[in-house]
Design a protein around this motif. Structure first.
Motif, mmCIF file in Angstrom:
data_model
loop_
_atom_site.group_PDB
_atom_site.id
_atom_site.type_symbol
_atom_site.label_atom_id
_atom_site.label_comp_id
_atom_site.label_asym_id
_atom_site.label_seq_id
_atom_site.Cartn_x
_atom_site.Cartn_y
_atom_site.Cartn_z
ATOM 1 N N CYS A 58 0.830 -1.218 0.000
ATOM 2 C CA CYS A 58 0.000 0.000 0.000
ATOM 3 C C CYS A 58 0.856 1.256 0.000
ATOM 4 C CB CYS A 58 -0.946 0.002 1.202
ATOM 5 S SG CYS A 58 -2.270 -1.206 1.099
ATOM 6 N N TYR A 59 1.863 1.280 0.870
ATOM 7 C CA TYR A 59 2.747 2.447 0.903
ATOM 8 C C TYR A 59 3.435 2.642 -0.447
ATOM 9 C CZ TYR A 59 2.493 3.638 5.880
ATOM 10 O OH TYR A 59 2.071 4.063 7.117
ATOM 11 N N GLY A 60 3.886 1.563 -1.065
ATOM 12 C CA GLY A 60 4.525 1.671 -2.372
ATOM 13 C C GLY A 60 3.582 2.214 -3.425
ATOM 14 N N THR A 61 2.351 1.747 -3.415
ATOM 15 C CA THR A 61 1.354 2.211 -4.375
ATOM 16 C C THR A 61 0.991 3.669 -4.132
ATOM 17 O OG1 THR A 61 0.464 -0.030 -4.494
ATOM 18 C CG2 THR A 61 -0.936 1.733 -5.313
ATOM 19 N N LEU A 62 1.063 4.105 -2.878
ATOM 20 C CA LEU A 62 0.742 5.489 -2.533
ATOM 21 C C LEU A 62 1.964 6.407 -2.629
ATOM 22 C CD1 LEU A 62 -1.608 4.764 0.506
ATOM 23 C CD2 LEU A 62 -2.284 5.575 -1.764
ATOM 24 N N ASN A 63 2.986 5.955 -3.340
ATOM 25 C CA ASN A 63 4.211 6.743 -3.580
ATOM 26 C C ASN A 63 4.920 7.161 -2.300
ATOM 27 O OD1 ASN A 63 4.065 6.648 -6.408
ATOM 28 N ND2 ASN A 63 2.523 8.279 -6.387
ATOM 29 N N GLN A 64 5.016 6.218 -1.367
ATOM 30 C CA GLN A 64 5.765 6.435 -0.135
ATOM 31 C C GLN A 64 6.782 5.300 -0.004
ATOM 32 O OE1 GLN A 64 3.383 7.316 3.338
ATOM 33 N NE2 GLN A 64 1.730 8.094 2.053
ATOM 34 N N PRO A 65 7.803 5.309 -0.892
ATOM 35 C CA PRO A 65 8.723 4.163 -0.953
ATOM 36 C C PRO A 65 9.549 3.944 0.316
ATOM 37 C CG PRO A 65 9.512 5.973 -2.322
ATOM 38 C CD PRO A 65 8.135 6.349 -1.860
ATOM 39 N N LEU A 66 9.877 5.005 1.042
ATOM 40 C CA LEU A 66 10.679 4.809 2.254
ATOM 41 C C LEU A 66 9.881 4.083 3.327
ATOM 42 C CD1 LEU A 66 12.639 8.188 2.436
ATOM 43 C CD2 LEU A 66 13.414 5.952 1.632
ATOM 44 N N LYS A 67 8.606 4.444 3.460
ATOM 45 C CA LYS A 67 7.759 3.732 4.433
ATOM 46 C C LYS A 67 7.563 2.289 3.988
ATOM 47 C CE LYS A 67 5.338 7.034 7.059
ATOM 48 N NZ LYS A 67 5.016 6.723 8.419
ATOM 49 N N ALA A 68 7.405 2.070 2.680
ATOM 50 C CA ALA A 68 7.245 0.726 2.164
ATOM 51 C C ALA A 68 8.491 -0.098 2.482
ATOM 52 C CB ALA A 68 6.995 0.755 0.659
ATOM 53 N N LEU A 69 9.648 0.496 2.293
ATOM 54 C CA LEU A 69 10.903 -0.206 2.550
ATOM 55 C C LEU A 69 11.027 -0.621 4.011
ATOM 56 C CD1 LEU A 69 13.584 -1.191 1.412
ATOM 57 C CD2 LEU A 69 14.530 1.065 1.902
ATOM 58 N N GLU A 70 10.561 0.238 4.930
ATOM 59 C CA GLU A 70 10.585 -0.110 6.360
ATOM 60 C C GLU A 70 9.844 -1.414 6.621
ATOM 61 O OE1 GLU A 70 9.131 2.983 8.954
ATOM 62 O OE2 GLU A 70 10.161 4.534 7.790
ATOM 63 N N TYR A 71 8.707 -1.560 6.000
ATOM 64 C CA TYR A 71 7.899 -2.765 6.237
ATOM 65 C C TYR A 71 8.432 -3.966 5.490
ATOM 66 C CZ TYR A 71 4.495 -0.407 9.099
ATOM 67 O OH TYR A 71 3.886 0.256 10.136
ATOM 68 N N TYR A 72 9.043 -3.749 4.326
ATOM 69 C CA TYR A 72 9.643 -4.870 3.609
ATOM 70 C C TYR A 72 10.852 -5.420 4.380
ATOM 71 C CZ TYR A 72 6.862 -4.479 -0.669
ATOM 72 O OH TYR A 72 5.848 -4.480 -1.586
ATOM 73 N N LEU A 73 11.577 -4.539 5.050
ATOM 74 C CA LEU A 73 12.734 -4.982 5.833
ATOM 75 C C LEU A 73 12.287 -5.607 7.139
ATOM 76 C CD1 LEU A 73 15.167 -1.985 5.260
ATOM 77 C CD2 LEU A 73 15.190 -4.232 4.185
#
Length: 73
Positions: A58-73
């Motif tokens: 969701c964060y990635g789709t909403l153009n928030q890649p840094l937040k997305a990366l936090e959850y992927y890690l």
């Protein structure tokens, strides 16, 4: 998703219902609402790996890649 929302509003919030509501919104391409319910479900200790992937998506789709990366890690 209306059925799950009504169920969630009637009873005490259940993490699996919150996840299902989030997934319904995700399938409707409503990533903002999906993220809201996924984050609520994250408060419970249930299936963290699955929920983290969904939050990151969701964060990635909403153009928030840094937040997305936090959850992927």
């Amino acid at each position: 998703s209306d059925l799950f929302i009504n169920f969630n509003n009637t009873f005490e919030p259940q993490p699996d219902v919150l996840q299902k509501i989030g997934y319904c919104y995700q399938q409707l391409n409503n990533y903002t609402n999906a993220l809201e319910f996924y984050l609520k479900a994250d408060f419970f200790d249930l299936n963290k790996h699955w929920i983290y992937k969904k939050i990151a998506l969701c964060y990635g789709t909403l153009n928030q890649p840094l937040k997305a990366l936090e959850y992927y890690l």
